[in-house]
Write an enzyme that holds these catalytic residues in place. Structure first.
Site, short mmCIF file in Angstrom:
data_model
loop_
_atom_site.label_atom_id
_atom_site.label_comp_id
_atom_site.label_asym_id
_atom_site.label_seq_id
_atom_site.Cartn_x
_atom_site.Cartn_y
_atom_site.Cartn_z
N ASP A 1 0.82 -1.20 0.00
CA ASP A 1 0.00 0.00 0.00
C ASP A 1 0.87 1.27 0.00
OD1 ASP A 1 -2.55 1.14 0.15
OD2 ASP A 1 -2.49 1.25 2.35
N HIS A 2 0.52 2.22 -0.87
CA HIS A 2 1.23 3.50 -0.95
C HIS A 2 2.76 3.34 -1.03
CE1 HIS A 2 -2.42 5.86 -0.38
NE2 HIS A 2 -2.73 5.05 0.61
N HIS B 1 -7.05 10.43 4.54
CA HIS B 1 -6.65 9.33 5.42
C HIS B 1 -6.98 9.68 6.87
CE1 HIS B 1 -3.73 7.72 2.22
NE2 HIS B 1 -4.68 6.84 2.38
N GLY B 2 -7.41 8.69 7.63
CA GLY B 2 -7.69 8.89 9.05
C GLY B 2 -9.16 9.20 9.29
N HIS C 1 -9.54 5.41 -1.24
CA HIS C 1 -8.68 5.36 -0.04
C HIS C 1 -9.36 6.13 1.08
CE1 HIS C 1 -4.84 3.52 -1.35
NE2 HIS C 1 -5.42 3.68 -2.52
O1 G3H Z 1 -4.40 2.94 2.15
C1 G3H Z 1 -4.97 2.90 3.25
C2 G3H Z 1 -6.27 3.53 3.43
O2 G3H Z 1 -6.46 4.55 2.52
C3 G3H Z 1 -6.61 3.79 4.84
O3 G3H Z 1 -7.34 4.96 5.13
O4 G3H Z 1 -6.94 5.01 7.56
O5 G3H Z 1 -8.64 6.45 6.51
O6 G3H Z 1 -9.01 4.03 6.68
P1 G3H Z 1 -8.00 5.11 6.54
ZN ZN Z 2 -4.59 4.99 1.37
#
Ligand code: G3H
Ligand code: ZN
Length: 290
Positions: free
Chosen positions: A82-83, A184-185, A214
């Protein structure tokens, strides 16, 4: 079990109005919880590790753990770096056995993003054309934790449909991650997804390219359902899993300060993550999709 590619699964999801879940892990306990939920619901699943999560778990260790669950549970499981923020880190993940790739050069200028993403896609496809490669375009703010301050998303952060089409065409990616008001978050204020923008991007992308959302944590269920209807077929969740895990662990340790047996200490955290993932799989309508 006949092996189905991630691209086939995501195309089916797009056509039948559901989304495959992508859940991040930092350890065996979280992986076990996610796999148990996936098994219970017969759901294809993606397991993601960010660069930080990869560093903690170990690349080879992640591959071996996921392989063991995949064999035991007989489910389509895709392990995703991921990323990956550099061409090298994406290639390295492929080389050690990840069977899905995410290259995220979205912080770079458009042309450099295209160039690096294409390099990764070409590399992976030259070795195995079946592997699904994700690229990212648009500015996604935040990180996977409970935010303390309001994150201001600017209009220029959002993905422009005409750039999305050009990006997908020039890079040869299979999954497209964009910015549609997500971050994110878990944000302080309620997120507001730009559903019309998701539809507009879906309209210009080739059907074979799946759309990824995401920052799935903290987005109200009604908006997630709208996003799926608009064309999202893959949703990433991390913070809500981390929170469920940490809260259960903290509570157990506070209630049982004398307990020292790791599998007893960790059991409520595994349970909390399993329940959270089941909730998301139901929301994504990805129950019994195998
Ligand atoms: O790549 C991971 C996700 O985009 C996680 O996002 O922490 O907001 O659920 P999130
Ligand atoms: Zn992400």
């Amino acid at each position: 079990m006949k092996s189905v590619s991630l691209s086939e699964i995501l195309l089916n999801a797009q056509k039948s109005n559901w989304a495959a879940g992508h859940f991040n892990i930092s350890n065996l306990e979280q992986l076990r919880a996610i796999m148990e939920a996936a098994k219970k619901f017969n759901a294809p699943i993606m397991i993601g590790l960010s660069e930080g999560e990869r560093k903690f778990v170990g690349l080879r260790q992640a591959v071996a753990l996921v392989k063991a669950f995949k064999e035991e549970y007989g489910l389509p499981v895709f392990l995703n770096p991921d990323h990956s923020h550099s061409v090298d880190s994406a290639k390295e993940a492929y080389d050690v056995g990840f069977n899905s790739i995410h290259i995220d050069l979205s912080k770079l200028p458009f042309n450099e993003n295209i160039e690096g993403t294409k390099e990764v896609a070409d590399y992976v496809k030259s070795k195995n054309p079946e592997i699904s490669v994700e690229g990212e375009l648009g500015y996604l703010r935040g990180e996977s934790r409970i935010q303390k301050e309001v994150i201001k998303i600017k209009p220029e952060d959002l993905t422009k449909p005409e750039e999305a089409a050009e990006f997908a065409e020039k890079t040869g990616i299979d999954r497209f991650a964009g910015a549609y008001g997500n971050s994110h978050g878990i944000s302080v204020d309620e997120p507001a997804l730009d559903i019309e923008r998701i539809k507009a991007v879906r309209y210009v992308l080739p059907e074979r390219v799946a759309m990824v959302l995401h920052g799935g944590s903290g987005i109200p269920d009604s908006q997630i359902k709208e996003a799926i209807k608009a064309g999202i077929s893959n949703i990433h969740v991390n913070t809500e899993i981390r929170t469920a895990y940490a809260e259960a662990l903290r509570k157990f340790l506070a209630d049982n300060p004398e307990e020292t047996t790791p599998y007893k200490i960790m059991a409520p955290a595994v349970e909390a993550v399993r329940i959270k993932v089941e909730e998301k799989l139901k929301l994504f309508n990805s129950v019994i999709r195998i």
